[in-house]
Structures are given as C-alpha cells and as structure tokens.
Design an enzyme around this catalytic site. Structure first.
Site, PDB file in Angstrom:
ATOM      1  N   GLU A 266       9.685   0.996  10.887  1.00  0.00           N
ATOM      2  CA  GLU A 266      10.724   2.004  10.681  1.00  0.00           C
ATOM      3  C   GLU A 266       9.952   3.344  10.901  1.00  0.00           C
ATOM      4  OE1 GLU A 266      13.904   1.794   9.547  1.00  0.00           O
ATOM      5  OE2 GLU A 266      14.083  -0.315   9.062  1.00  0.00           O
TER       6      GLU A 266
ATOM      7  N   CYS B 260      13.417  10.827   7.771  1.00  0.00           N
ATOM      8  CA  CYS B 260      13.338  10.155   8.826  1.00  0.00           C
ATOM      9  C   CYS B 260      14.787  10.544   9.696  1.00  0.00           C
ATOM     10  CB  CYS B 260      13.081   8.617   8.821  1.00  0.00           C
ATOM     11  SG  CYS B 260      14.060   7.843   7.682  1.00  0.00           S
TER      12      CYS B 260
ATOM     13  N   GLY C 195       2.908   3.764  13.543  1.00  0.00           N
ATOM     14  CA  GLY C 195       3.443   2.560  13.973  1.00  0.00           C
ATOM     15  C   GLY C 195       3.370   1.832  15.110  1.00  0.00           C
TER      16      GLY C 195
ATOM     17  N   LYS D 264       0.989  -1.070  -0.149  1.00  0.00           N
ATOM     18  CA  LYS D 264      -0.209   0.024   0.075  1.00  0.00           C
ATOM     19  C   LYS D 264       0.721   1.190  -0.017  1.00  0.00           C
ATOM     20  CE  LYS D 264      -1.550   2.569   2.933  1.00  0.00           C
ATOM     21  NZ  LYS D 264      -1.499   3.976   2.219  1.00  0.00           N
TER      22      LYS D 264
ATOM     23  N   GLY E  59       6.798   4.562   8.382  1.00  0.00           N
ATOM     24  CA  GLY E  59       5.969   5.778   8.450  1.00  0.00           C
ATOM     25  C   GLY E  59       6.328   6.516   9.956  1.00  0.00           C
ATOM     26  N   SER E  60       4.996   7.151  10.374  1.00  0.00           N
ATOM     27  CA  SER E  60       5.164   8.040  11.833  1.00  0.00           C
ATOM     28  C   SER E  60       5.133   7.048  12.767  1.00  0.00           C
ATOM     29  CB  SER E  60       4.152   8.977  11.690  1.00  0.00           C
ATOM     30  OG  SER E  60       2.767   8.287  11.571  1.00  0.00           O
TER      31      SER E  60
ATOM     32  N   GLU F  23       9.282  15.293  16.484  1.00  0.00           N
ATOM     33  CA  GLU F  23       9.941  15.151  15.116  1.00  0.00           C
ATOM     34  C   GLU F  23       9.124  16.238  14.321  1.00  0.00           C
ATOM     35  OE1 GLU F  23       8.572  11.855  12.656  1.00  0.00           O
ATOM     36  OE2 GLU F  23      10.577  11.990  11.552  1.00  0.00           O
TER      37      GLU F  23
HETATM   38  P1  NAD Z   1       2.471   8.068   8.182  1.00  0.00           P
HETATM   39  O1  NAD Z   1       2.750   7.421   9.326  1.00  0.00           O
HETATM   40  O2  NAD Z   1       1.332   9.120   8.281  1.00  0.00           O
HETATM   41  O3  NAD Z   1       2.074   7.332   6.709  1.00  0.00           O
HETATM   42  C1  NAD Z   1       2.783   6.137   6.386  1.00  0.00           C
HETATM   43  C2  NAD Z   1       2.007   5.419   5.599  1.00  0.00           C
HETATM   44  O4  NAD Z   1       1.002   4.614   6.503  1.00  0.00           O
HETATM   45  C3  NAD Z   1       0.974   5.734   4.627  1.00  0.00           C
HETATM   46  O5  NAD Z   1       0.890   4.643   3.504  1.00  0.00           O
HETATM   47  C4  NAD Z   1      -0.215   5.885   5.241  1.00  0.00           C
HETATM   48  O6  NAD Z   1      -1.424   5.947   4.367  1.00  0.00           O
HETATM   49  C5  NAD Z   1      -0.047   4.419   6.123  1.00  0.00           C
HETATM   50  N1  NAD Z   1      -1.270   4.754   7.137  1.00  0.00           N
HETATM   51  C6  NAD Z   1      -1.654   5.806   7.807  1.00  0.00           C
HETATM   52  N2  NAD Z   1      -2.592   5.485   8.957  1.00  0.00           N
HETATM   53  C7  NAD Z   1      -2.788   4.131   8.890  1.00  0.00           C
HETATM   54  C8  NAD Z   1      -3.595   3.127   9.604  1.00  0.00           C
HETATM   55  N3  NAD Z   1      -4.161   3.708  10.317  1.00  0.00           N
HETATM   56  N4  NAD Z   1      -3.349   2.016   9.104  1.00  0.00           N
HETATM   57  C9  NAD Z   1      -2.586   1.302   8.220  1.00  0.00           C
HETATM   58  N5  NAD Z   1      -1.634   2.368   7.237  1.00  0.00           N
HETATM   59  C10 NAD Z   1      -1.848   3.745   7.561  1.00  0.00           C
HETATM   60  O7  NAD Z   1       3.782   8.840   7.552  1.00  0.00           O
HETATM   61  P2  NAD Z   1       4.083   9.741   6.399  1.00  0.00           P
HETATM   62  O8  NAD Z   1       3.548  11.151   6.555  1.00  0.00           O
HETATM   63  O9  NAD Z   1       3.688   9.325   5.023  1.00  0.00           O
HETATM   64  O10 NAD Z   1       5.724   9.753   6.569  1.00  0.00           O
HETATM   65  C11 NAD Z   1       6.337  10.463   7.490  1.00  0.00           C
HETATM   66  C12 NAD Z   1       6.834   9.503   8.549  1.00  0.00           C
HETATM   67  O11 NAD Z   1       7.492   8.529   8.124  1.00  0.00           O
HETATM   68  C13 NAD Z   1       7.969  10.409   9.407  1.00  0.00           C
HETATM   69  O12 NAD Z   1       7.534  10.314  10.694  1.00  0.00           O
HETATM   70  C14 NAD Z   1       9.124   9.662   9.076  1.00  0.00           C
HETATM   71  O13 NAD Z   1      10.100   9.794   9.941  1.00  0.00           O
HETATM   72  C15 NAD Z   1       8.893   8.193   8.747  1.00  0.00           C
HETATM   73  N6  NAD Z   1       9.952   7.613   7.826  1.00  0.00           N
HETATM   74  C16 NAD Z   1      10.718   6.895   8.538  1.00  0.00           C
HETATM   75  C17 NAD Z   1      11.474   6.249   7.716  1.00  0.00           C
HETATM   76  C18 NAD Z   1      12.517   4.992   8.437  1.00  0.00           C
HETATM   77  O14 NAD Z   1      12.987   4.321   7.694  1.00  0.00           O
HETATM   78  N7  NAD Z   1      12.780   4.999   9.698  1.00  0.00           N
HETATM   79  C19 NAD Z   1      11.697   6.493   6.408  1.00  0.00           C
HETATM   80  C20 NAD Z   1      10.969   7.586   5.824  1.00  0.00           C
HETATM   81  C21 NAD Z   1       9.888   7.930   6.572  1.00  0.00           C
END
Ligand code: NAD
Length: 499
Positions: A267, A302, A250, A192, A245-246, A402
């Site tokens: 991650e 990130c 997570g 996704k 993601g965030s 963050e």
């Molecule tokens: P986000 O957590 O808002 O979204 C990430 C993904 O999760 C998207 O595909 C989103 O649609 C999905 N998502 C959101 N809510 C969900 C739910 N309830 N159930 C399942 N999926 C869901 O993050 P973002 O704004 O897309 O990205 C930014 C964040 O990602 C920052 O916190 C950044 O630090 C982190 N990030 C981490 C790494 C790493 O490798 N550690 C790399 C890149 C980004």
C-alpha cells in the site's frame, strides 16, 4: 504561551516500553532505544526499545513455531472467532486512550484522531469484520473434467508467518488492517510499527497481550527501517510481507521479497487528482479538496487529492473557495479541539515540503498563499502553512511527485476528456475524486480513471470495502474479502475415486 504536550504524556502514563516477543515484554538484546519526539513541539516524550536483527530473528522464530506447531492455525472456527472478537472489544473499551496516544505519537489533531476512519472504532470494527470471515473460509469442489474419475477439491489455508510493516500517519487503522485479517486467517504475525509513531501500536500490542492469544501468535518489534525492517523483510522464516509506506521502500521490499518469493501486499503513496466539473457544487468540492490537503494531517495522507483538475468555466470560483477554506486553518496544541491541522512528522519532512514549494515556484507555478514555516510559539514544531498553487502544468514536479504535505496544485482544463487525460498522466494510481451532479458523467469518469478508489462528491474508508492502488501506488488490496484473501493460500487436493 508555548505549546507543550508533556502534561498529556503524564496523564496517559506513557513510559518506556519494550519489545513484545513470544508472549513476553523485554528490552532489545543490544539495549538500543528510540526517543520519541513530538512533532508539534519537538519535546522528548518517552523511549521504547528497538529491535536488532537478533530480536527480529527471535520474533520470527516464535511466530514460525506458533504457526508450524501451535494451536492457532488449527483452532476451531468458533474459538478463533471469539479470540479475535475479544481483541475488538478491548480496543473499543480503550478508544479514547488510543485516540490520545495516536495524537501523542504523530500530532494528529485530537478531533481527527477520534473520527471514524482513523480511530480505535474502525480498528475494533476491522477485528470484528475479519472475525466474521473465520467460519466462511471455504474451498470448492470441482466437477470431473476428463475420463479419469477423480474428485478435485480446494482448501483455503493461512499463508503462514506475516511480517506487517506500517507507517506513522494512521497507526490504529494500519495496525488493524494488517493484524486483523492475518489473525483471522490463522496466520501468525510480527508487526513493525514506524519509529515515528509507535505509542498507539505498542498500546494495541498490550491489549492483544491482555486478550491472551497463544505465545508467538502475535509479536511487536518497533524500530527503524535499518536494522529492524531490513531484518524482517529478508528473514527466511517470513512467508508474507504486508507493507504500507512510501513507494521507494515498497519497491525495495518487493525486490528483497523476490529472493525467496515471499508474498507481498504493498500500500504505497499517491499523487491523486480531484476532478471538478462545471456541474459540481463548486463550493462543496473546494471545501472537501482544501480540507484534505490543509486540515487534519496536513496532506500527510496517502489518498490526499493534491492535484485539483478543474474545468476552466468554474476555475476562478473554485480557487476563491479553496482560499476561503484554507483561511480557517488553526495551528496549536493538537489536544485542543480547536486545532485543525498537524505539523509535519519531523524536521526532515518539513524541509522536504519547503523544498518542493521552492521548486514549484522555480518551475513557474503561481503560489497564492502559504508554504511557510511559521515563527513565534510555533517555531518549536515542524509546522508548514498550507500552500495553494494555481496555473500548475501537470508536467511540473509538483504535479508528478508525492509531497506528503499541505500543498495543493490546481490545474485548469477545458473539458472532461482533458481532465481524465491529466488525472491519468501519473505514475501513481491510488485515489481520485469526481465532483459533479451529473450521474452519467460521474460514472463515465469513474470508469476511465486508473486508480484503486474513486470518490464521487465525497471520500471515505470502510472495513468491508477494498482499498489499494493501481500502477505504482501498490499491489493487492486491504479490507473486505480482498483483505482476507490476501492472507490465504489455496491448496488443491485430488482423490482417485476408483474402486
Ligand atoms: P516509509 O516508507 O518511510 O516507512 C514506512 C514503514 O517502513 C516504516 O515502518 C519504516 O520504518 C519502514 N521502513 C523503512 N525502510 C525500510 C526498509 N528498508 N525495510 C523495511 N522497512 C522499512 O513511509 P512513511 O514516511 O512512514 O509513510 C508515508 C508514506 O506512506 C507515504 O508515501 C504515504 O503515501 C504512504 N502511505 C500509504 C498508504 C496506503 O494505504 N496506500 C497509507 C498511508 C501511508
């Protein structure tokens, strides 16, 4: 002149795209679509289908069938190696188009989009790297331990159906970091992509379709967290969730996964520190730190080191060099190679960054430059000028949360011990930078830091090295042997040797 990316959209022939399920492209069962809006201009670019719970169910069912009954997990190593390498070749052939689609998705400046760490090149290398593990996934044999004569041996087996969920900021890299090890291990996948940057992942899905894997082995269902993501993480047919993601999402995923004990790799975000010591090349350190926060994705990375923890003896020199580096920032058309920095991904994120800037001032940090939404021709996009704060106390909101934007917090410290204490005083633990020409100090500090990666005088990312977070920055690792291990189960078989 106003910025527009519509001509690029037309050149790239980007049109409406469907969901990829069980080897077929089709629209969502409820007909829902997402309109992609470009962050630099807020122009409408294209639409793509977003998956409903019924679509996710169909995708997981297809992946389940392909795993339980299909040839992919049972394929001879040589054939699976060729199939995964075939995907790498297709990605390499389309590297320039993929870089442009990444920029059309998230407004990453085109020069960054072509640079190794986030490009089609690293995505292709990840598929090649993990293809190389396929004929090396060996188990062990164990010496007899007690009186009974039995032979114990272990097998490494694919974990099953993998749900991959990726963010918007580096979609080529993040797609490959999950799909390549999963396919190499013999798993089947439902990915996704983020609703904010689905264009490049959807093109990668088309290339995987061209590679001709058996139906159901790979499925791509874009959509927002709710309903698409929620349907995926709670589906009983999923064995493992690999999420980037965030931190907030997570934690939610880990809680949902716990209901059926799905395996998880997380991650997550960071509030990483760059520790700048007296014996550093201060100008070089300042340039590296400022670039990662102000250039490229403008701090929406990130591993950005958004806290500069600087020894007092070089503090003024460091601040001046940071201000010089930040002055080189150029906003504009992300396809223009002269543009150095990206806007925020959407207006919500821009407003969140501006709020953090106001809070930092209210809490007593000193803003030296930036932190504004520019007007004129840039008013159409989600731009924020890079902000540098001095005299930040590590207990302030700016040092603990963050921001995910172009905001640098500079924190003065007396010595090495205080620098380590401040750097480790964080609920996050993703990355760190150590700037010094003293090898012993570099090693001492690297050992003391509670983070998943430490860059000494530089920072990079490679397909064959592990990447991930300590503490609330994540769980598990991607890349290299750790990356493939995360897609495997271990089965122990014991055989009675008695005649
Ligand atoms: P986000 O957590 O808002 O979204 C990430 C993904 O999760 C998207 O595909 C989103 O649609 C999905 N998502 C959101 N809510 C969900 C739910 N309830 N159930 C399942 N999926 C869901 O993050 P973002 O704004 O897309 O990205 C930014 C964040 O990602 C920052 O916190 C950044 O630090 C982190 N990030 C981490 C790494 C790493 O490798 N550690 C790399 C890149 C980004």
């Amino acid at each position: 002149m106003t910025i527009s990316v519509l001509a690029r959209r037309d050149e790239l022939k980007v049109g409406h795209t469907g969901l990829y399920i069980d080897g077929r492209w089709r629209d969502a069962s409820d007909g829902r679509v997402w309109t992609h809006v470009h962050p630099a201009t807020n122009e409408e670019i294209s639409t793509f289908a977003i998956g409903s719970a019924a679509d996710v169910d169909e995708a997981v069912t297809a992946a389940r069938r392909a795993f339980d009954e299909g040839p992919w997990p049972r394929m001879r190593a040589r054939d699976r190696i060729r199939a995964v390498q075939g995907i790498a070749e297709l990605i390499r052939e389309h590297r320039e188009e993929l870089a442009a689609l990444q920029t059309l998705g998230n407004a990453m400046p085109i020069t960054m989009s072509r640079s190794y760490g986030v490009s089609g090149d690293i995505a292709a290398d990840l598929f090649d790297h993990f293809a190389g593990w396929i004929d090396k996934l060996t188990g062990r044999t164990y010496p007899t331990y007690t009186g009974q004569d039995m032979q114990f041996l272990s097998f490494r087996e694919p974990v099953g159906v993998v749900a991959a969920i990726i963010p918007w900021n580096a979609p080529l890299l993040q797609f490959a970091n999950k799909v390549a090890p999963a396919l190499a291990a013999g798993c089947t996948v439902v990915i996704k992509p983020s609703e904010y940057a689905a264009l490049a992942p959807l093109r990668l899905a088309q290339l995987i379709d061209d590679a001709g894997l058996p139906p159901g082995v790979f499925n791509c269902v874009p959509g927002p967290g709710d309903p698409t993501g929620e349907a995926l993480i709670s589906h009983p047919g999923v064995d493992k969730i690999s999420f980037t993601g965030s931190r907030a999402v997570g934690k939610h995923i880990q809680a949902v996964a716990a209901q059926t004990l799905k395996r998880v790799t997380l991650e997550l975000g960071g509030k990483s520190a760059a520790l700048v010591f007296e014996r550093a090349d201060v100008a070089k350190a300042a340039h590296a730190v400022a670039s990662r926060v102000a250039m490229g994705l403008s701090g929406q990375v990130c591993s950005s080191q958004t806290r500069a923890v600087v020894q007092r003896s070089v503090y003024d020199e460091f601040l001046q060099a940071v201000l010089d580096a930040v002055a080189d920032v150029r906003f504009g058309d992300p396809f223009d190679p002269a543009t150095t920095s990206a806007p925020m991904i959407n207006p919500v994120q821009r407003d969140k960054v501006l709020r953090y800037i106001r809070t930092a001032e209210e809490e007593g940090a000193r803003r030296l430059v930036g932190g504004e939404a520019p007007d004129g021709e840039l008013a159409c996009g989600n731009w924020v000028t890079p902000a540098v704060f001095a005299e930040v106390d590590n207990r302030m909101t700016l040092a603990q949360e963050e921001v995910f934007g172009p905001v640098l917090a500079v924190i003065p410290v007396d010595d090495e011990d205080e620098a380590i204490r401040v750097a480790n005083d964080s609920s996050y633990g993703l990355s760190a930078g150590v700037y010094t020409d003293d090898v012993a100090q570099a090693l001492r500090v690297s050992r003391a830091l509670r983070t998943g990666t430490v860059g000494v005088n530089a920072y990079a990312f490679l397909p064959n090295a592990p990447f991930g977070g300590y503490k609330e920055s994540g769980l598990g690792r991607e890349g290299g042997i750790e990356g493939i291990e995360s897609m495997l189960e271990t089965k122990t078989v014991m055989i009675d040797l008695a005649r």
